[in-house]
Design a protein around this motif. Structure first.
Motif, PDB file in Angstrom:
ATOM      1  N   ALA A  50       9.877  -2.965  -6.555  1.00  0.00           N
ATOM      2  CA  ALA A  50       9.412  -3.751  -5.888  1.00  0.00           C
ATOM      3  C   ALA A  50       9.819  -5.193  -5.889  1.00  0.00           C
ATOM      4  N   LEU A  72       5.826  -5.006  -0.599  1.00  0.00           N
ATOM      5  CA  LEU A  72       4.996  -5.703  -1.744  1.00  0.00           C
ATOM      6  C   LEU A  72       4.579  -7.177  -1.308  1.00  0.00           C
ATOM      7  N   ARG A 105       3.125   0.032   1.253  1.00  0.00           N
ATOM      8  CA  ARG A 105       2.766  -1.154   0.794  1.00  0.00           C
ATOM      9  C   ARG A 105       2.004  -1.200  -0.629  1.00  0.00           C
ATOM     10  N   TYR A 296       6.885  -3.788 -10.566  1.00  0.00           N
ATOM     11  CA  TYR A 296       7.457  -4.877  -9.450  1.00  0.00           C
ATOM     12  C   TYR A 296       7.821  -6.053 -10.263  1.00  0.00           C
TER      13      TYR A 296
END
Length: 355
Positions: A50, A72, A105, A296
């Motif tokens: 992400a 994200l 998400r 992420y």
């Protein structure tokens, strides 16, 4: 990395938001191979990390997600008062609606863990506050936050508690009493996990390098940490990216520590800084992300750190957009909104960093 901050006082009515680029684009540029044991998040995203860019504040964030993101969202709660820590801010509902719109998400939320978080509270007061937290005096704040997140329909939020705790910038710093800080973290996690319906993950995210204290001295324990993060900007300790990776308590130490403790890594904040438009740093960081596959990563995208909205770093911007978007022409930036102001506190260096 005590450099710039954005989360207190009257300005916090519009809190920082991080908007993230399409994982489809990221997958093409960063690579889609899955690391062994990468987990459900990477499986949902086809193996892509992400990818984020800190671009705006507050309620504008979820609206601009349509321009930059599919997967994200990352924002910060204000630390000026109890209300902020408990999530009693309007924009949190906007982010919750954004998260609920798609199952693939992820929502990341930085949570300050003490009030007056950027008020330059002296060490002796910080020590007393940390000890009060370790005794459970503030548990109610975090049960309230957990309840609000569950009520809003985001019980799977990734929570970055007390970020950059090894530094000197914040009231929630650990240096005045690392043992109390660790005990306080444990109280927070226990309080939040006690709320029915939650499935939070907790991200431990120090500054890169030793800073005020080694971040390993702040680690509260494997049972209360799910992700090992690190905020890392192009500045000392380390002149080149390679030096930043290899320096004590640097990026390689983060990866090794996470591996030893069975945790994923993250890059909650990174970007250019002291060394200006540094395309070699940009290549180095993107190569590192591709190799080590964080859960992420979020690049800070206002000047002087950024490569998307900021016009000061054209060479690094070219590397970033080519690697992440296979785009060789000029970038098409999002529709401009009010750029984050740069109050003095954003660049405050409270003490020289050790070298």
């Amino acid at each position: 990395m005590v450099r710039r901050r954005r989360l207190t006082g009257t300005t916090i009515g519009t809190v920082a938001a991080s908007l993230l680029v399409s994982t489809g684009a990221a997958a093409g540029a960063v690579g889609a191979a899955r690391a062994a044991g990468a987990g459900e998040d990477r499986q949902r995203a086809g193996g892509a990390v992400a990818v984020g860019a800190y671009v705006d504040y507050g309620k504008a964030g979820p609206r601009r997600i349509a321009e930059l993101s599919r997967w994200l969202g990352h924002t910060y709660l204000p630390g000026d008062s109890r209300a902020g820590i408990e999530g009693r801010v309007d924009f949190l509902a906007d982010w919750a609606r954004w998260r609920q719109a798609r199952d693939d998400r992820m929502f990341v939320l930085n949570v300050p863990v003490l009030e007056r978080n950027e008020a330059r509270v002296p060490d002796f007061q910080v020590r007393e506050l940390l000890r009060a937290g370790a005794r459970g005096q503030y548990d109610e704040h975090f049960r309230a936050l957990a309840g609000r997140l569950v009520e809003l329909g985001v019980p799977d939020t990734v929570l970055v508690l007390g970020w950059e705790m090894n530094g000197t910038t914040y009231t929630h710093r650990s240096g005045p009493d690392p043992a109390a800080w660790k005990a306080y973290w444990r109280r927070i996690v226990t309080a939040m996990r006690s709320v029915d319906g939650q499935s939070f993950r907790f991200d431990f995210a120090p500054n890169r390098g030793k800073d005020a204290v080694p971040w390993t001295a702040c680690y509260p324990g494997d049972d209360v940490v799910d992700v090992i993060g690190m905020d890392s900007y192009d500045q000392a300790p380390g002149r080149t990216f390679e030096e930043q990776a290899e320096a004590p308590w640097g990026l390689r130490a983060q990866v090794a520590f996470a591996g030893e403790h069975g945790k994923q890594i993250s890059c909650p904040e990174w970007g250019l800084f002291r060394n200006g438009d540094n395309s070699e740093y940009m290549r180095g960081m993107l190569d590192w992300i591709e190799e080590h596959r964080p859960l992420y990563q979020t690049i800070t995208d206002y000047c002087p750190h950024g490569v998307w909205q900021c016009d000061d770093n054209p060479e690094s911007s070219s590397v970033f957009r080519t690697r992440l978007f296979n785009q060789t022409g000029p970038p098409v930036p999002p529709v401009p909104t009010t750029r984050p102001s740069r109050p003095r506190r954003l660049y405050l260096q409270l003490r020289p960093r050790p070298r």
